[in-house]
Design a protein around this motif. Sequence first.
Motif, PDB file in Angstrom:
ATOM      1  N   MET A   1       0.844  -1.198   0.000  1.00  0.00           N
ATOM      2  CA  MET A   1       0.000   0.000   0.000  1.00  0.00           C
ATOM      3  C   MET A   1       0.884   1.254   0.000  1.00  0.00           C
ATOM      4  N   LYS A   2       0.430   2.267  -0.685  1.00  0.00           N
ATOM      5  CA  LYS A   2       1.271   3.453  -0.857  1.00  0.00           C
ATOM      6  C   LYS A   2       1.244   4.396   0.335  1.00  0.00           C
ATOM      7  N   ILE A   3       0.149   4.372   1.078  1.00  0.00           N
ATOM      8  CA  ILE A   3       0.053   5.215   2.265  1.00  0.00           C
ATOM      9  C   ILE A   3       0.454   4.399   3.482  1.00  0.00           C
ATOM     10  N   ARG A   4       1.283   4.975   4.311  1.00  0.00           N
ATOM     11  CA  ARG A   4       1.755   4.267   5.488  1.00  0.00           C
ATOM     12  C   ARG A   4       1.557   5.072   6.758  1.00  0.00           C
ATOM     13  N   LYS A   5       1.761   4.381   7.859  1.00  0.00           N
ATOM     14  CA  LYS A   5       1.656   5.017   9.166  1.00  0.00           C
ATOM     15  C   LYS A   5       2.588   6.231   9.237  1.00  0.00           C
ATOM     16  N   ASN A   6       2.072   7.279   9.883  1.00  0.00           N
ATOM     17  CA  ASN A   6       2.820   8.532  10.089  1.00  0.00           C
ATOM     18  C   ASN A   6       2.941   9.411   8.849  1.00  0.00           C
ATOM     19  N   ASP A   7       2.365   8.998   7.744  1.00  0.00           N
ATOM     20  CA  ASP A   7       2.288   9.887   6.590  1.00  0.00           C
ATOM     21  C   ASP A   7       1.298  11.004   6.904  1.00  0.00           C
ATOM     22  N   THR A   8       1.514  12.165   6.320  1.00  0.00           N
ATOM     23  CA  THR A   8       0.509  13.218   6.413  1.00  0.00           C
ATOM     24  C   THR A   8      -0.299  13.191   5.130  1.00  0.00           C
ATOM     25  N   VAL A   9      -1.620  13.137   5.296  1.00  0.00           N
ATOM     26  CA  VAL A   9      -2.462  13.000   4.117  1.00  0.00           C
ATOM     27  C   VAL A   9      -3.528  14.088   4.075  1.00  0.00           C
ATOM     28  N   LEU A  10      -4.040  14.305   2.888  1.00  0.00           N
ATOM     29  CA  LEU A  10      -5.131  15.233   2.658  1.00  0.00           C
ATOM     30  C   LEU A  10      -6.348  14.415   2.240  1.00  0.00           C
ATOM     31  N   VAL A  11      -7.486  14.704   2.870  1.00  0.00           N
ATOM     32  CA  VAL A  11      -8.709  13.990   2.519  1.00  0.00           C
ATOM     33  C   VAL A  11      -9.307  14.645   1.271  1.00  0.00           C
ATOM     34  N   ILE A  12      -9.618  13.847   0.267  1.00  0.00           N
ATOM     35  CA  ILE A  12     -10.085  14.423  -0.993  1.00  0.00           C
ATOM     36  C   ILE A  12     -11.568  14.177  -1.281  1.00  0.00           C
ATOM     37  N   THR A  13     -12.190  13.315  -0.522  1.00  0.00           N
ATOM     38  CA  THR A  13     -13.633  13.127  -0.697  1.00  0.00           C
ATOM     39  C   THR A  13     -14.313  12.967   0.659  1.00  0.00           C
ATOM     40  N   GLY A  14     -15.626  13.079   0.645  1.00  0.00           N
ATOM     41  CA  GLY A  14     -16.400  12.830   1.863  1.00  0.00           C
ATOM     42  C   GLY A  14     -16.549  14.057   2.728  1.00  0.00           C
ATOM     43  N   LYS A  15     -17.081  13.826   3.927  1.00  0.00           N
ATOM     44  CA  LYS A  15     -17.421  14.958   4.786  1.00  0.00           C
ATOM     45  C   LYS A  15     -16.195  15.670   5.348  1.00  0.00           C
ATOM     46  N   ASP A  16     -15.051  15.004   5.338  1.00  0.00           N
ATOM     47  CA  ASP A  16     -13.834  15.630   5.841  1.00  0.00           C
ATOM     48  C   ASP A  16     -12.929  16.135   4.722  1.00  0.00           C
ATOM     49  N   LYS A  17     -13.502  16.263   3.556  1.00  0.00           N
ATOM     50  CA  LYS A  17     -12.776  16.746   2.393  1.00  0.00           C
ATOM     51  C   LYS A  17     -12.000  18.033   2.696  1.00  0.00           C
ATOM     52  N   GLY A  18     -10.733  18.051   2.306  1.00  0.00           N
ATOM     53  CA  GLY A  18      -9.927  19.255   2.507  1.00  0.00           C
ATOM     54  C   GLY A  18      -9.157  19.277   3.813  1.00  0.00           C
ATOM     55  N   LYS A  19      -9.467  18.325   4.692  1.00  0.00           N
ATOM     56  CA  LYS A  19      -8.749  18.289   5.967  1.00  0.00           C
ATOM     57  C   LYS A  19      -7.456  17.481   5.841  1.00  0.00           C
ATOM     58  N   LYS A  20      -6.520  17.858   6.698  1.00  0.00           N
ATOM     59  CA  LYS A  20      -5.250  17.142   6.708  1.00  0.00           C
ATOM     60  C   LYS A  20      -5.090  16.400   8.017  1.00  0.00           C
ATOM     61  N   GLY A  21      -4.343  15.352   7.990  1.00  0.00           N
ATOM     62  CA  GLY A  21      -4.076  14.637   9.223  1.00  0.00           C
ATOM     63  C   GLY A  21      -2.968  13.627   9.045  1.00  0.00           C
ATOM     64  N   LYS A  22      -2.551  13.117  10.183  1.00  0.00           N
ATOM     65  CA  LYS A  22      -1.483  12.132  10.177  1.00  0.00           C
ATOM     66  C   LYS A  22      -2.087  10.736  10.257  1.00  0.00           C
ATOM     67  N   VAL A  23      -1.525   9.820   9.513  1.00  0.00           N
ATOM     68  CA  VAL A  23      -2.027   8.452   9.531  1.00  0.00           C
ATOM     69  C   VAL A  23      -1.613   7.786  10.842  1.00  0.00           C
ATOM     70  N   ARG A  24      -2.632   7.360  11.593  1.00  0.00           N
ATOM     71  CA  ARG A  24      -2.375   6.696  12.864  1.00  0.00           C
ATOM     72  C   ARG A  24      -2.157   5.208  12.684  1.00  0.00           C
ATOM     73  N   PHE A  25      -3.008   4.623  11.873  1.00  0.00           N
ATOM     74  CA  PHE A  25      -2.901   3.194  11.589  1.00  0.00           C
ATOM     75  C   PHE A  25      -3.123   2.967  10.109  1.00  0.00           C
ATOM     76  N   ALA A  26      -2.441   1.980   9.583  1.00  0.00           N
ATOM     77  CA  ALA A  26      -2.656   1.594   8.196  1.00  0.00           C
ATOM     78  C   ALA A  26      -3.010   0.115   8.163  1.00  0.00           C
ATOM     79  N   TYR A  27      -4.037  -0.192   7.388  1.00  0.00           N
ATOM     80  CA  TYR A  27      -4.451  -1.583   7.234  1.00  0.00           C
ATOM     81  C   TYR A  27      -4.325  -1.973   5.770  1.00  0.00           C
ATOM     82  N   PRO A  28      -3.126  -2.387   5.364  1.00  0.00           N
ATOM     83  CA  PRO A  28      -2.874  -2.682   3.950  1.00  0.00           C
ATOM     84  C   PRO A  28      -3.839  -3.731   3.373  1.00  0.00           C
TER      85      PRO A  28
END
Length: 103
Positions: A1-28
């Motif tokens: 999976m391309k996204i991993r724990k501790n990555d900072t990501v931007l939400v691009i769809t849904g109700k949290d669209k436009g928000k940023k956050g750090k990945v706490r857990f990844a479930y590949p």
Amino acid sequence: MKIRKNDTVLVITGKDKGKKGKVRFAYPKDERVVVEGINFIKRHARARGRVRQAGIIELEAPIHVSNVMLLCDKCNHPTRIGFRILQDGRKVRACRSCGEVID
Ligand SMILES: [Zn+2]
């Protein structure tokens, strides 16, 4: 999976669209991630032991990786991730906008 724990990501769809956050857990396996502060859901909880309080608790639910984009530390842009093979044969992730190695 391309996204991993501790990555900072931007939400691009849904109700949290436009928000940023750090990945706490990844479930590949499920291609899902839990992102800090994103996709809160309310759960009714019963008191268990001394620590937990009864009532409604809010917690972050996993979202599908296709709903987020990685934010590149270097160029600060949401980016697609490419892969690059280093001289020592290691395969690393790289930003498609600025070419910076992410791992
Ligand atoms: Zn970049």
